[in-house]
Design a protein around this motif. Structure first.
Motif, PDB file in Angstrom:
ATOM      1  N   UNK A 131       0.827  -1.213   0.000  1.00 30.86           N
ATOM      2  CA  UNK A 131       0.000   0.000   0.000  1.00 30.86           C
ATOM      3  C   UNK A 131       0.858   1.259   0.000  1.00 30.86           C
ATOM      4  N   UNK A 132       1.979   1.210   0.709  1.00 32.37           N
ATOM      5  CA  UNK A 132       2.885   2.366   0.714  1.00 32.37           C
ATOM      6  C   UNK A 132       3.409   2.644  -0.689  1.00 32.37           C
ATOM      7  N   UNK A 133       3.789   1.592  -1.402  1.00 29.64           N
ATOM      8  CA  UNK A 133       4.285   1.768  -2.770  1.00 29.64           C
ATOM      9  C   UNK A 133       3.193   2.275  -3.701  1.00 29.64           C
ATOM     10  N   UNK A 134       1.956   1.808  -3.499  1.00 33.12           N
ATOM     11  CA  UNK A 134       0.848   2.270  -4.349  1.00 33.12           C
ATOM     12  C   UNK A 134       0.610   3.762  -4.160  1.00 33.12           C
ATOM     13  N   UNK A 135       0.697   4.227  -2.934  1.00 32.31           N
ATOM     14  CA  UNK A 135       0.515   5.657  -2.673  1.00 32.31           C
ATOM     15  C   UNK A 135       1.618   6.477  -3.326  1.00 32.31           C
ATOM     16  N   UNK A 136       2.843   6.033  -3.189  1.00 28.34           N
ATOM     17  CA  UNK A 136       3.961   6.771  -3.783  1.00 28.34           C
ATOM     18  C   UNK A 136       3.837   6.797  -5.302  1.00 28.34           C
ATOM     19  N   UNK A 137       3.442   5.677  -5.890  1.00 25.42           N
ATOM     20  CA  UNK A 137       3.231   5.655  -7.342  1.00 25.42           C
ATOM     21  C   UNK A 137       2.155   6.659  -7.741  1.00 25.42           C
ATOM     22  N   UNK A 138       1.118   6.765  -6.919  1.00 27.48           N
ATOM     23  CA  UNK A 138       0.043   7.720  -7.192  1.00 27.48           C
ATOM     24  C   UNK A 138       0.555   9.148  -7.102  1.00 27.48           C
ATOM     25  N   UNK A 139       1.301   9.443  -6.059  1.00 31.97           N
ATOM     26  CA  UNK A 139       1.849  10.794  -5.900  1.00 31.97           C
ATOM     27  C   UNK A 139       2.704  11.175  -7.107  1.00 31.97           C
ATOM     28  N   UNK A 140       3.566  10.262  -7.527  1.00 28.09           N
ATOM     29  CA  UNK A 140       4.480  10.553  -8.631  1.00 28.09           C
ATOM     30  C   UNK A 140       3.735  10.647  -9.963  1.00 28.09           C
ATOM     31  N   UNK A 141       2.800   9.746 -10.201  1.00 29.36           N
ATOM     32  CA  UNK A 141       2.089   9.713 -11.479  1.00 29.36           C
ATOM     33  C   UNK A 141       1.187  10.927 -11.657  1.00 29.36           C
ATOM     34  N   UNK A 142       0.559  11.357 -10.578  1.00 27.08           N
ATOM     35  CA  UNK A 142      -0.377  12.480 -10.655  1.00 27.08           C
ATOM     36  C   UNK A 142       0.297  13.829 -10.387  1.00 27.08           C
ATOM     37  N   UNK A 143       1.623  13.785 -10.220  1.00 24.66           N
ATOM     38  CA  UNK A 143       2.377  15.016  -9.962  1.00 24.66           C
ATOM     39  C   UNK A 143       1.823  15.773  -8.757  1.00 24.66           C
ATOM     40  N   UNK A 144       1.368  14.998  -7.749  1.00 26.11           N
ATOM     41  CA  UNK A 144       0.917  15.610  -6.501  1.00 26.11           C
ATOM     42  C   UNK A 144       2.140  16.135  -5.762  1.00 26.11           C
ATOM     43  N   UNK A 145       1.921  17.034  -4.831  1.00 27.15           N
ATOM     44  CA  UNK A 145       3.000  17.634  -4.049  1.00 27.15           C
ATOM     45  C   UNK A 145       4.058  16.583  -3.698  1.00 27.15           C
ATOM     46  N   UNK A 146       5.286  16.793  -4.157  1.00 28.20           N
ATOM     47  CA  UNK A 146       6.325  15.800  -3.960  1.00 28.20           C
ATOM     48  C   UNK A 146       6.817  15.729  -2.515  1.00 28.20           C
ATOM     49  N   UNK A 147       6.298  16.578  -1.641  1.00 29.58           N
ATOM     50  CA  UNK A 147       6.644  16.454  -0.233  1.00 29.58           C
ATOM     51  C   UNK A 147       5.763  15.416   0.448  1.00 29.58           C
ATOM     52  N   UNK A 148       4.830  14.815  -0.306  1.00 29.80           N
ATOM     53  CA  UNK A 148       4.041  13.697   0.221  1.00 29.80           C
ATOM     54  C   UNK A 148       4.834  12.404   0.063  1.00 29.80           C
ATOM     55  N   UNK A 149       4.735  11.522   1.032  1.00 32.57           N
ATOM     56  CA  UNK A 149       5.352  10.214   0.908  1.00 32.57           C
ATOM     57  C   UNK A 149       4.577   9.229   1.763  1.00 32.57           C
ATOM     58  N   UNK A 150       4.958   7.958   1.705  1.00 34.02           N
ATOM     59  CA  UNK A 150       4.261   6.915   2.450  1.00 34.02           C
ATOM     60  C   UNK A 150       5.278   5.933   3.007  1.00 34.02           C
ATOM     61  N   UNK A 151       4.950   5.359   4.144  1.00 34.58           N
ATOM     62  CA  UNK A 151       5.850   4.420   4.801  1.00 34.58           C
ATOM     63  C   UNK A 151       5.053   3.379   5.558  1.00 34.58           C
ATOM     64  N   UNK A 152       5.765   2.405   6.119  1.00 32.48           N
ATOM     65  CA  UNK A 152       5.171   1.400   7.005  1.00 32.48           C
ATOM     66  C   UNK A 152       6.317   0.808   7.807  1.00 32.48           C
ATOM     67  N   UNK A 153       6.012  -0.213   8.582  1.00 33.84           N
ATOM     68  CA  UNK A 153       7.028  -0.806   9.444  1.00 33.84           C
ATOM     69  C   UNK A 153       6.944  -2.320   9.349  1.00 33.84           C
TER      70      UNK A 153
END
Length: 209
Positions: A131-153
């Motif tokens: 899910x973290x990777x899916x969010x990052x792919x979305x941020x990058x593909x949609x050119x959303x604010x690049x200060x957004x990121x996703x993580x998990x543990x």
């Protein structure tokens, strides 16, 4: 094979070479007949030691569906998580002799740590790497604010393992925790929220649609 009709199928899936015997041979029998090892089914040696020791009923385990790499702040490899069919996960650390199936002595870090270290403004916390990777792919593909990121543990909600050392990477960030729709998921989200209270600029718990 002594059959008169070809029974071995060989295909390719990304970095993996897929093999299947329509006559019913196991992948171990196929590799033995070809005198090759499991690591030879992966390009550039990526498949070295990808088959863990499972219970007797799981000996014929498939190849991993995904391999998630946990990198240190400088981008060097720390450890990795392998996802197998049926949502089974195993962790590996790298030793002098190769990959080892335990996390002994490993300093655990957040997933996608190099991106967190760049000073992300909004950080989404998910239960798993997929899910973290899916969010990052979305941020990058949609050119959303690049200060957004996703993580998990590593381990997710089942391990209740949000460690005190993780807190420093969320200072002054807006944190959005995506909780799974079950009791363990919600409890895990609350645990993280409590740990980040007074540290992050804001903390919000949400659930996926």
């Amino acid at each position: 094979h002594e059959d008169r009709v070809s029974s071995l199928s060989v295909g390719e899936d990304g970095e993996k070479i897929l093999i299947y015997c329509h006559a019913g041979c196991s992948w171990k029998e196929i590799l033995a007949a070809m005198e090759i090892e499991p690591k030879d089914l992966w390009k550039e040696g990526m498949g070295k030691d990808i088959f863990p020791t499972w219970g007797v009923k799981d000996r014929e385990m498939q190849q991993p569906e995904a391999i998630y790499q946990y990198d240190n702040e400088d981008g060097t490899l720390a450890y990795r998580v392998l996802r197998y069919p049926g949502k089974k996960f195993r962790q590996q650390r790298l030793a002098e002799t190769g990959w080892v199936w335990n996390m002994d002595g490993v300093k655990r870090i957040p997933y996608n740590l190099p991106r967190l270290s760049e000073g992300a403004n909004t950080i989404y916390i998910t239960e798993g790497e997929k899910d973290a990777d899916r969010l990052i792919d979305l941020f990058d593909a949609e050119a959303i604010d690049y200060t957004n990121t996703a993580t998990c543990f590593v381990g997710g909600a089942n391990s209740r393992n949000f460690l005190a050392r993780y807190v420093k990477w969320f200072q002054e960030a807006n944190v959005i925790i995506i909780a799974d729709k079950d009791k363990p998921g919600l409890n895990y989200a609350r645990e993280i929220a409590d740990a980040l209270d007074g540290v992050a600029a804001s903390v919000k718990i949400v659930q996926a649609a």
